[in-house]
Design an enzyme around this catalytic site. Structure first.
Site, short mmCIF file in Angstrom:
data_model
loop_
_atom_site.label_atom_id
_atom_site.label_comp_id
_atom_site.label_asym_id
_atom_site.label_seq_id
_atom_site.Cartn_x
_atom_site.Cartn_y
_atom_site.Cartn_z
N SER A 120 0.85 -1.22 0.03
CA SER A 120 0.01 -0.12 -0.04
C SER A 120 0.97 1.15 -0.03
O SER A 120 0.32 2.32 -0.39
CB SER A 120 -0.82 0.13 1.36
OG SER A 120 -1.79 -0.96 1.26
N GLU A 153 -3.08 0.32 -9.12
CA GLU A 153 -1.88 1.29 -9.07
C GLU A 153 -0.75 0.48 -9.65
O GLU A 153 -0.36 -0.24 -8.82
CB GLU A 153 -1.84 1.85 -7.73
CG GLU A 153 -1.35 3.15 -7.98
CD GLU A 153 -1.47 4.22 -6.53
OE1 GLU A 153 -1.45 3.39 -5.44
OE2 GLU A 153 -1.54 5.31 -6.32
N ASN A 191 -2.93 6.16 -1.35
CA ASN A 191 -2.75 6.23 0.05
C ASN A 191 -2.24 7.47 0.63
O ASN A 191 -2.21 8.12 1.89
CB ASN A 191 -2.11 5.09 0.67
CG ASN A 191 -3.13 3.95 0.81
OD1 ASN A 191 -4.34 3.92 1.24
ND2 ASN A 191 -2.66 2.81 0.33
N1 CAA Z 1 -15.35 -9.30 -1.63
C1 CAA Z 1 -16.12 -9.48 -2.77
N2 CAA Z 1 -17.31 -8.68 -3.33
C2 CAA Z 1 -17.75 -7.87 -2.42
C3 CAA Z 1 -17.20 -7.72 -1.11
C4 CAA Z 1 -16.14 -8.24 -0.88
N3 CAA Z 1 -15.39 -8.10 0.24
N4 CAA Z 1 -17.98 -6.69 -0.35
C5 CAA Z 1 -19.06 -6.30 -1.59
N5 CAA Z 1 -18.82 -6.85 -2.52
C6 CAA Z 1 -19.72 -6.98 -3.56
C7 CAA Z 1 -20.94 -7.39 -3.52
O1 CAA Z 1 -21.11 -8.69 -3.63
C8 CAA Z 1 -21.96 -6.80 -4.44
O2 CAA Z 1 -21.70 -7.14 -5.80
P1 CAA Z 1 -22.99 -6.83 -6.94
O3 CAA Z 1 -22.87 -5.57 -6.99
O4 CAA Z 1 -22.13 -7.96 -8.18
O5 CAA Z 1 -24.17 -7.95 -6.48
C9 CAA Z 1 -21.15 -5.27 -4.76
O6 CAA Z 1 -19.85 -5.38 -4.09
C10 CAA Z 1 -21.94 -4.15 -3.69
O7 CAA Z 1 -21.81 -4.74 -2.22
P2 CAA Z 1 -23.30 -4.34 -1.58
O8 CAA Z 1 -24.38 -4.07 -2.29
O9 CAA Z 1 -23.30 -5.46 -0.46
O10 CAA Z 1 -22.78 -3.15 -0.52
P3 CAA Z 1 -22.27 -1.52 -1.06
O11 CAA Z 1 -22.97 -1.11 -2.18
O12 CAA Z 1 -22.13 -0.95 0.20
O13 CAA Z 1 -20.71 -1.81 -1.76
C11 CAA Z 1 -18.36 -1.89 -1.40
C12 CAA Z 1 -19.81 -2.38 -0.67
C13 CAA Z 1 -18.24 -1.98 -2.71
C14 CAA Z 1 -17.28 -2.26 -0.50
C15 CAA Z 1 -18.61 -0.10 -1.12
O14 CAA Z 1 -18.95 0.04 0.37
C16 CAA Z 1 -17.24 0.67 -1.25
O15 CAA Z 1 -16.94 1.00 -2.40
N6 CAA Z 1 -16.69 0.86 -0.26
C17 CAA Z 1 -15.39 1.76 -0.38
C18 CAA Z 1 -14.24 0.83 -0.72
C19 CAA Z 1 -12.96 1.37 -1.07
O16 CAA Z 1 -12.63 2.71 -0.83
N7 CAA Z 1 -12.03 0.81 -1.21
C20 CAA Z 1 -10.56 1.14 -1.29
C21 CAA Z 1 -9.84 0.82 0.18
S1 CAA Z 1 -8.25 1.65 0.13
C22 CAA Z 1 -7.40 0.35 -0.67
O17 CAA Z 1 -7.75 -0.69 -1.14
C23 CAA Z 1 -6.08 0.69 -0.84
C24 CAA Z 1 -5.18 0.62 0.56
O18 CAA Z 1 -3.85 0.29 -0.06
C25 CAA Z 1 -5.34 0.61 1.65
P1 NAD Z 2 -4.22 -9.58 5.78
O1 NAD Z 2 -3.72 -9.24 7.26
O2 NAD Z 2 -5.68 -9.64 5.55
O3 NAD Z 2 -3.44 -10.66 5.09
C1 NAD Z 2 -2.14 -10.91 5.14
C2 NAD Z 2 -1.86 -12.47 5.10
O4 NAD Z 2 -0.46 -12.55 4.77
C3 NAD Z 2 -2.16 -13.17 6.02
O5 NAD Z 2 -3.16 -14.25 5.93
C4 NAD Z 2 -0.56 -13.69 6.70
O6 NAD Z 2 -0.94 -14.92 7.18
C5 NAD Z 2 0.08 -13.71 5.78
N1 NAD Z 2 1.62 -13.73 5.65
C6 NAD Z 2 2.13 -12.88 6.51
N2 NAD Z 2 3.65 -13.16 6.32
C7 NAD Z 2 3.65 -13.82 5.23
C8 NAD Z 2 4.58 -14.53 4.86
N3 NAD Z 2 6.02 -14.25 4.97
N4 NAD Z 2 4.42 -15.43 3.64
C9 NAD Z 2 3.19 -15.75 3.36
N5 NAD Z 2 2.19 -15.21 3.88
C10 NAD Z 2 2.40 -14.27 4.95
O7 NAD Z 2 -3.78 -8.25 5.08
P2 NAD Z 2 -4.35 -7.58 3.71
O8 NAD Z 2 -5.47 -6.59 4.18
O9 NAD Z 2 -4.65 -8.55 2.83
O10 NAD Z 2 -3.06 -6.80 3.38
C11 NAD Z 2 -2.03 -7.52 2.55
C12 NAD Z 2 -0.88 -6.29 2.10
O11 NAD Z 2 -1.95 -5.87 0.96
C13 NAD Z 2 -0.45 -5.42 2.94
O12 NAD Z 2 0.69 -5.20 2.05
C14 NAD Z 2 -1.41 -4.17 2.55
O13 NAD Z 2 -0.79 -3.10 2.79
C15 NAD Z 2 -1.85 -4.31 1.17
N6 NAD Z 2 -3.06 -3.74 0.71
C16 NAD Z 2 -4.19 -3.86 1.69
C17 NAD Z 2 -5.37 -3.23 1.31
C18 NAD Z 2 -6.41 -3.33 2.51
O14 NAD Z 2 -7.43 -2.61 2.13
N7 NAD Z 2 -6.45 -4.24 3.48
C19 NAD Z 2 -5.51 -2.54 0.24
C20 NAD Z 2 -4.69 -2.68 -0.79
C21 NAD Z 2 -3.31 -3.15 -0.54
#
Ligand code: CAA
Ligand code: NAD
Length: 284
Positions: A120, A153, A191
């Site tokens: 991330s 990305e 991020n």
């Molecule tokens: N896995 C697979 N599919 C999922 C799911 C999951 N965990 N959660 C929801 N879905 C699917 C549902 O099955 C549904 O599919 P269909 O449209 O095909 O039926 C669809 O997503 C919509 O789901 P819901 O109707 O249950 O719920 P919703 O309309 O509230 O949508 C959501 C759920 C898509 C998660 C929406 O709330 C959303 O877009 N949230 C924001 C997500 C976001 O910002 N993600 C980025 C996070 S940051 C990141 O990823 C980067 C990082 O490095 C941290």
């Molecule tokens: P998570 O905690 O759900 O899963 C991590 C998994 O990695 C666990 O099952 C753990 O057992 C496994 N693991 C740890 N060390 C390991 C190793 N040495 N070899 C093999 N497996 C190992 O975490 P996540 O949310 O899936 O995040 C995973 C990565 O993806 C991180 O780098 C995170 O920053 C990135 N990411 C997360 C998100 C998010 O929304 N959670 C979105 C984009 C990217």
């Protein structure tokens, strides 16, 4: 370069999603984690997601079975990655863990294998530097939930080759995603912008500006965000959010990125969000 075999390391929420979309796109997929239990958990999530698609009439049962037949789980790294054309790493957001893993991957993978990280925020250039193939190391940053979100990305490290970048962008498109190329800076684009907003929402809670539900409601109804920032933080994982803030803070040396003490406290308590059943909210 032709990709046929994809290995995903880490069967958590991101790894299982990446394995699912790769298998759906027709690739042979190996899903690796440290324990059988984690691998089984990841495969079970994929199976449940596919069943939901069948119930909704989007797939036939036969198609679900074909997708599952392209997926294998493995705890042995050599077995999982020894024949991969590309490895996508999705383990914890920790440089020491990722560096150690990339060293091992460099050792067990064939010379042509691309090593991609779903990190991330961590520097791709630094991850690449532990391998003898830095031109074949790249960031392939999927969004959560992977089966739903369109963005990948693509982060080029200092040495990443044009050919590898093109191969990864083509692969992202095959998986139904839209690749967007960015340069290697802490937090990349996604991020760098998202996480300070989430951290600020935690500060608003910490300073008593409003209740958690109110903070989320303001951002949902006022800004049309699908989830409020505290709900989204629980969804991402509070450990991941904290790691990203620490990397931004350390990477830029700017106090504006200091992680909120309340976020740190929740992580110390083991309240990591949805994945542990409790974060800012409680999940059944
Ligand atoms: N896995 C697979 N599919 C999922 C799911 C999951 N965990 N959660 C929801 N879905 C699917 C549902 O099955 C549904 O599919 P269909 O449209 O095909 O039926 C669809 O997503 C919509 O789901 P819901 O109707 O249950 O719920 P919703 O309309 O509230 O949508 C959501 C759920 C898509 C998660 C929406 O709330 C959303 O877009 N949230 C924001 C997500 C976001 O910002 N993600 C980025 C996070 S940051 C990141 O990823 C980067 C990082 O490095 C941290
Ligand atoms: P998570 O905690 O759900 O899963 C991590 C998994 O990695 C666990 O099952 C753990 O057992 C496994 N693991 C740890 N060390 C390991 C190793 N040495 N070899 C093999 N497996 C190992 O975490 P996540 O949310 O899936 O995040 C995973 C990565 O993806 C991180 O780098 C995170 O920053 C990135 N990411 C997360 C998100 C998010 O929304 N959670 C979105 C984009 C990217």
């Amino acid at each position: 370069m032709g990709i046929q075999r994809v290995t995903v390391i880490g069967a958590g929420q991101m790894g299982s999603g990446i394995a699912q979309v790769a298998a759906q796109a027709g690739y042979r997929v190996q899903l690796h984690d440290l324990t059988e239990e984690q691998v089984e958990k990841g495969l079970a999530v994929i199976s449940r997601n596919l069943s939901r698609q069948v119930e909704k009439g989007r797939f036939q049962q036969l198609e679900k079975e074909a997708i599952l037949s392209r997926l294998d789980g493995a705890t042995d790294l050599r077995k999982a990655a020894g024949e991969a054309d590309i490895v996508v790493e999705a383990v914890v957001e920790n440089m020491a863990v990722k560096a150690d893993l990339f060293r091992q991957l460099d050792d067990v993978c064939p010379a042509h294998t691309i090593l991609a990280s779903n990190t991330s925020s961590l520097p791709i250039t630094e991850i690449a530097a532990v391998t003898k193939r830095p031109e074949q190391v790249i960031g392939m940053h999927f969004m959560n939930p992977v089966p739903v979100m369109k963005l990948v990305e693509v982060i080029r490290g200092l040495a990443t080759s044009d050919e590898v970048t093109q191969t990864v962008e083509a692969l992202a498109k095959e998986m139904g995603k839209t690749p967007v190329e960015v340069n290697d800076f802490p937090g990349f684009v996604s991020n760098r912008i998202l996480m300070p907003m989430i951290n600020e929402a935690v500060y608003a809670l910490y300073e008593g500006v409003a209740e958690k539900e109110a903070i989320d409601e303001v951002m949902k109804l006022g800004m049309n965000h699908p989830m409020g920032p505290l709900t989204l933080a629980d969804f991402i994982g509070l450990d991941t959010c904290l790691s990203i803030m620490e990397i931004l803070h350390e990477g830029f040396g700017d106090p504006k990125y200091r992680p909120c003490p309340l976020l740190r406290k929740y992580v110390k308590a083991g309240w990591l969000g949805r994945k542990t059943g409790r974060g800012f909210y409680v999940y059944e």
